[in-house]
Design a protein around this motif. Sequence first.
Motif, mmCIF file in Angstrom:
data_model
loop_
_atom_site.group_PDB
_atom_site.id
_atom_site.type_symbol
_atom_site.label_atom_id
_atom_site.label_comp_id
_atom_site.label_asym_id
_atom_site.label_seq_id
_atom_site.Cartn_x
_atom_site.Cartn_y
_atom_site.Cartn_z
ATOM 1 N N GLU A 3 0.779 -1.208 0.006
ATOM 2 C CA GLU A 3 -0.053 0.022 -0.077
ATOM 3 C C GLU A 3 0.887 1.219 0.016
ATOM 4 O O GLU A 3 1.833 1.457 0.792
ATOM 5 C CB GLU A 3 -0.743 0.168 1.185
ATOM 6 C CG GLU A 3 -1.983 1.247 1.399
ATOM 7 C CD GLU A 3 -2.853 0.973 2.622
ATOM 8 O OE1 GLU A 3 -2.344 0.498 3.486
ATOM 9 O OE2 GLU A 3 -3.852 1.682 2.512
ATOM 10 N N LEU B 106 -8.454 -3.156 -4.113
ATOM 11 C CA LEU B 106 -7.432 -4.308 -4.561
ATOM 12 C C LEU B 106 -7.098 -4.591 -5.980
ATOM 13 O O LEU B 106 -8.162 -4.893 -6.556
ATOM 14 C CB LEU B 106 -7.904 -5.826 -3.791
ATOM 15 C CG LEU B 106 -6.782 -6.597 -3.466
ATOM 16 C CD1 LEU B 106 -5.844 -5.860 -2.297
ATOM 17 C CD2 LEU B 106 -7.134 -7.927 -2.763
ATOM 18 N N VAL C 7 -3.131 -2.288 -2.507
ATOM 19 C CA VAL C 7 -4.229 -1.713 -2.186
ATOM 20 C C VAL C 7 -4.223 -0.308 -2.351
ATOM 21 O O VAL C 7 -3.266 0.405 -2.127
ATOM 22 C CB VAL C 7 -4.137 -1.767 -0.597
ATOM 23 C CG1 VAL C 7 -5.616 -1.580 0.193
ATOM 24 C CG2 VAL C 7 -3.995 -3.567 -0.017
ATOM 25 N N LEU D 197 -11.371 1.179 -0.016
ATOM 26 C CA LEU D 197 -10.282 0.512 -0.494
ATOM 27 C C LEU D 197 -10.546 -0.350 -1.396
ATOM 28 O O LEU D 197 -11.544 -1.128 -1.352
ATOM 29 C CB LEU D 197 -9.622 -0.164 0.949
ATOM 30 C CG LEU D 197 -9.042 0.548 2.087
ATOM 31 C CD1 LEU D 197 -8.595 -0.436 2.976
ATOM 32 C CD2 LEU D 197 -8.036 1.631 1.613
#
Lengths: 110, 315
Positions: free
Chosen positions: A30, A107, A98, A105
């Motif tokens: 992330e 993915l 992420v 959020l």
Amino acid sequence: MKRKFLIIAALCLVPGAAALASEVFGTVSENGKPLPAGVAVKLECEGGSASGVTDQFGSYSVKTPATGDCRLSLTHKGSSPSLKVTLYEKPSRYDLVVKDEAGKLTLARK
Amino acid sequence: MTAGGDDSNNPRPRRDGWDKAGIVLQPIGGLLTALAVAVLGFWTSSYLRAREGREAVLRERMQTSDTNARLYSELTSKREESESALRKDMFTSIISSFLRAGPATPEQKMLNLELLVYNFHESLNLKPLFLHIEREVKKDPNRPDYVKRLNQVADAVIKKQMLVIEDGGETFDATIDTRNLTFPEGESIAPFVAKELVVDGIRRNVKLEVLKADPETAELQLRMTIRTVESNRVDTSSTEFWIGHFDFPMIDNTRLPHDQRLAVVLNNYDAKRGVADITAALFPGKYAGLREKPYYDEVLAKLLAANRTAAAPAR
């Protein structure tokens, strides 16, 4: 006696089947940094589900007897972003990122 | 009293303190000068001796270092020579087993292929041999075993090579729908995949499209378009190729300017489900196999750049 033998043989075959499991592995990051250790990773397939956690380098690995289309999800910052993944007989590598898109959020594959 | 009288009667000129000091100090001055010359001489000679000694030690050290370097390079080149000779003999004997007329069992051929692959996978494109054995075992009762072994060897080598390549380059993975020739990404489906990769400060946009898929041979035909932004202009180049399980990234790759390579690897192909998984890798030419020689102008450009970098801090 024959029945007992068959039951024992079947029980012995279960670990064998598990050994043939397909696997999804990779890293999760992330903002260019790996996710902390202990983030839950869940893999849901038609044949069942399996789970794992990230290690200190953001790496994960989940094994399942199923192949084909599955859904991989994370539990991170109170959210559960997920992604459709494909599992083969050979291990599949999914390095994931992420992203925070408008407070949600998501993915994605790196 | 006459004018030319006796001088002895004249009184001696009276000497003052300065005159007396002059008389005493004159020999002392001479002595001191002699002493100073002696000290200076001694000091100069000992300085020169010490310098000579230092230079001799330095010379000796440099000679030892030169001797060591020469010895090391001789040993290295001798080892290289013997290794090359060994590899040459090994290669000749293995490759002749494939080319020699006469019966050889599939097991022998598999073993020879494994020997070749594990020892020469960075130097040779062994895809033709893989395909040759795959064709040869087509009617063999043990075909599944041999095909599995072939795939295992290829997988192991691809993984080894990718490990090296990923260290110095950048990669991205993609899933392909081999029936619709598209790239499913999460919930969306795209006709192509395009990602930016940066290696050695050069940013390239790599676009991949699937043109054909062959489920029987588990091969894909791809079109790769590379866009490079350099000094306010965009260079675009495009190429088409097939990839399969026996394509090794260090050997089978596309050569790009600035001594870079781009390889696409087929990780998985599930013909039943119609999905495949690939990895594209952009990496510096030094990680490519030994089969390709670098272009001389690229080598010179690299040397000049290295010289410029080395000279820059000195300014």
